[in-house]
Write an enzyme that holds these catalytic residues in place. Structure first.
Site, PDB file in Angstrom:
ATOM      1  N   LYS A  23       0.847  -1.210   0.000  1.00  0.00           N
ATOM      2  CA  LYS A  23       0.000   0.000   0.000  1.00  0.00           C
ATOM      3  C   LYS A  23       0.877   1.253   0.000  1.00  0.00           C
ATOM      4  O   LYS A  23       2.087   1.177   0.223  1.00  0.00           O
ATOM      5  CB  LYS A  23      -0.901  -0.001   1.232  1.00  0.00           C
ATOM      6  CG  LYS A  23      -1.662  -1.292   1.468  1.00  0.00           C
ATOM      7  CD  LYS A  23      -2.817  -1.500   0.518  1.00  0.00           C
ATOM      8  CE  LYS A  23      -3.528  -2.787   0.897  1.00  0.00           C
ATOM      9  NZ  LYS A  23      -4.556  -3.217   0.005  1.00  0.00           N
TER      10      LYS A  23
HETATM   11  C1  LIG Z   1      -5.367  -4.280   0.739  1.00  0.00           C
HETATM   12  C2  LIG Z   1      -6.835  -4.301   0.634  1.00  0.00           C
HETATM   13  C3  LIG Z   1      -7.647  -4.689   1.712  1.00  0.00           C
HETATM   14  C4  LIG Z   1      -7.109  -5.122   3.042  1.00  0.00           C
HETATM   15  O1  LIG Z   1      -6.086  -6.009   2.971  1.00  0.00           O
HETATM   16  P1  LIG Z   1      -5.287  -6.542   4.233  1.00  0.00           P
HETATM   17  O2  LIG Z   1      -4.243  -7.406   3.601  1.00  0.00           O
HETATM   18  O3  LIG Z   1      -6.242  -7.299   5.069  1.00  0.00           O
HETATM   19  O4  LIG Z   1      -4.715  -5.391   4.977  1.00  0.00           O
HETATM   20  C5  LIG Z   1      -9.020  -4.616   1.556  1.00  0.00           C
HETATM   21  N1  LIG Z   1      -9.568  -4.207   0.403  1.00  0.00           N
HETATM   22  C6  LIG Z   1      -8.825  -3.831  -0.650  1.00  0.00           C
HETATM   23  C7  LIG Z   1      -9.513  -3.343  -1.876  1.00  0.00           C
HETATM   24  C8  LIG Z   1      -7.438  -3.884  -0.577  1.00  0.00           C
HETATM   25  O5  LIG Z   1      -6.697  -3.533  -1.635  1.00  0.00           O
END
Ligand SMILES: *Cc1c(COP(=O)(O)O)cnc(C)c1O
Length: 382
Positions: A190
């Site tokens: 992210k």
């Molecule tokens: C990254 C992401 C999440 C959450 O991911 P985690 O790996 O649980 O932190 C949820 N929704 C979307 C669209 C994502 O890209």
């Protein structure tokens, strides 16, 4: 033959500040539920411009608790997008509720307001839009629909920290401030990372308190450590993670600016490459660049696309097919009976996307290499 370069799909931007903050926590006895948790939450709430932030151990945990906070129960329906990372729909199933998909807008790639209303039934409780790839969903129209039908909105802003929507002429509002609750995520791919982690934001004090309790085994501030007033979870985020998050958050503008620069370099280099389209940007928003996803022309099949990915990888270039439609994931087909053809816009786009390497420290030179290889590969298969 060994490729001339090795370029990962994503890479976190970790500097000396991050290391310093993390090491400082390790010299204290507060590795969890310590001062860094509160500091991270306060700083994050300030950055987003909301009253409460509740840090959790993943974006998925945050989505789960947000749905519990609006009392989603067995049999309830939540309208969401099939073009996303699977977690945005899975969290609905955790509460034995039903994810009801509506197709996407081919420009924003997010839930299309056009398809939402026809999906509303007496069982619908909420809409869960995803700002996919950091491009905001059309929240103005989605809010209108939610208000008209008395539905909650939970925003999945996991890919969209710092993205903004123009709500009036030259007046912008951040994603994550439209929903009753909204969720951001901090996995290392992210925009900013805590290693693993997520955060819920809301302006509702009761729902914030409920999320805080649910993340910590159902404890409340006014109870004792071994008193569990409700069924809770261990979704806590450690102070080590929060310290990393604080360092990253202090650099968020710098990181987002670097990512915008990288996206601009790509767009500049690829604008004359035929048979692909570049990420589109609605005029009334600011993207927070999460990934750089190109779309092959319609004449290419999904097999062609997969071949492009294979060839790019052979050239040392990390890439992926973001995202396969959620409704066509094996267990969604098994449990809900979804089939190919159910969401044609999602399926058509999903079959032709390629996410290219994307992170804040990607150099112009590396981008040059990726774009040259991509053009070569396309020339050979078309
Ligand atoms: C990254 C992401 C999440 C959450 O991911 P985690 O790996 O649980 O932190 C949820 N929704 C979307 C669209 C994502 O890209």
């Amino acid at each position: 033959m060994k490729p001339a370069m090795q370029i990962p799909l994503s890479s976190p931007d970790i500097g000396t500040l991050e290391k310093q903050y993390v090491m400082q926590v390790l010299d204290t006895p507060h590795l969890s539920l310590g001062p860094k948790l509160q500091e991270f939450e306060e700083e994050f709430a300030r950055y987003i411009g909301c009253n409460y932030a509740i840090a959790v151990n993943s974006g998925t945990s945050g989505l789960h608790l947000s749905l519990k906070a609006i009392e989603i129960q067995e049999g309830d329906e939540v309208i969401t997008t099939p073009f996303s990372f699977v977690a945005s729909a899975n969290c609905i199933i955790y509460e034995r509720a039903v994810p009801v998909f509506a197709d996407i807008d081919p420009e924003t790639l997010a839930l299309s307001p056009e398809f939402i209303e026809e999906k509303i039934t007496s069982a619908t409780k909420a809409i869960l839009p995803v700002h996919v790839f950091g491009h905001p969903a059309d929240m103005i129209r989605i809010m209108e629909i939610a208000e008209k039908h008395n539905l909650y909105i939970v925003e999945d802003a996991c890919e969209a920290i710092g993205a903004e929507i123009e709500i009036n002429k030259n007046v912008y509002q951040k994603t994550g401030t439209f929903g009753e609750l909204s969720v951001f995520a901090f996995y290392p791919n992210k925009q900013i990372t805590t290693g693993e982690g997520g955060i819920i934001v809301t302006n509702n004090p009761e729902k914030a308190a409920l999320c805080r309790s649910l993340r910590n085994q159902g404890r409340f501030d006014n109870g004792t450590w071994l008193q569990h007033k409700i069924l809770g979870y261990n979704y806590r985020l450690s102070d080590i993670n929060c310290a990393l998050g604080l360092a990253q958050l202090s650099r968020v503008e710098e990181i987002l600016a670097k990512r915008t620069q990288v996206a601009n370099w790509y767009s500049e280099q690829l604008k004359h490459t035929s048979d692909i389209s570049l990420p589109s940007q609605s005029k009334s928003c600011k993207i927070s660049w999460f990934v750089y996803v190109i779309k092959l022309a319609e004449k290419f099949s999904i097999d062609d696309r997969n071949l492009v990915i294979e060839r790019l990888r052979e050239s040392g270039i990390g890439c992926n097919a973001y995202f396969p439609p959620i409704h066509l994931q094996p267990f969604y087909q098994t449990y809900f009976g979804y089939r190919q053809g159910d969401f044609p816009v999602t399926e058509s786009i999903s079959a032709r996307t390629v996410a290219l390497p994307f992170y804040s420290n990607l150099s112009e030179n590396q981008i040059d290499y990726v774009c040259t290889k991509l053009a070569d590969i396309l020339n050979k298969i078309r």
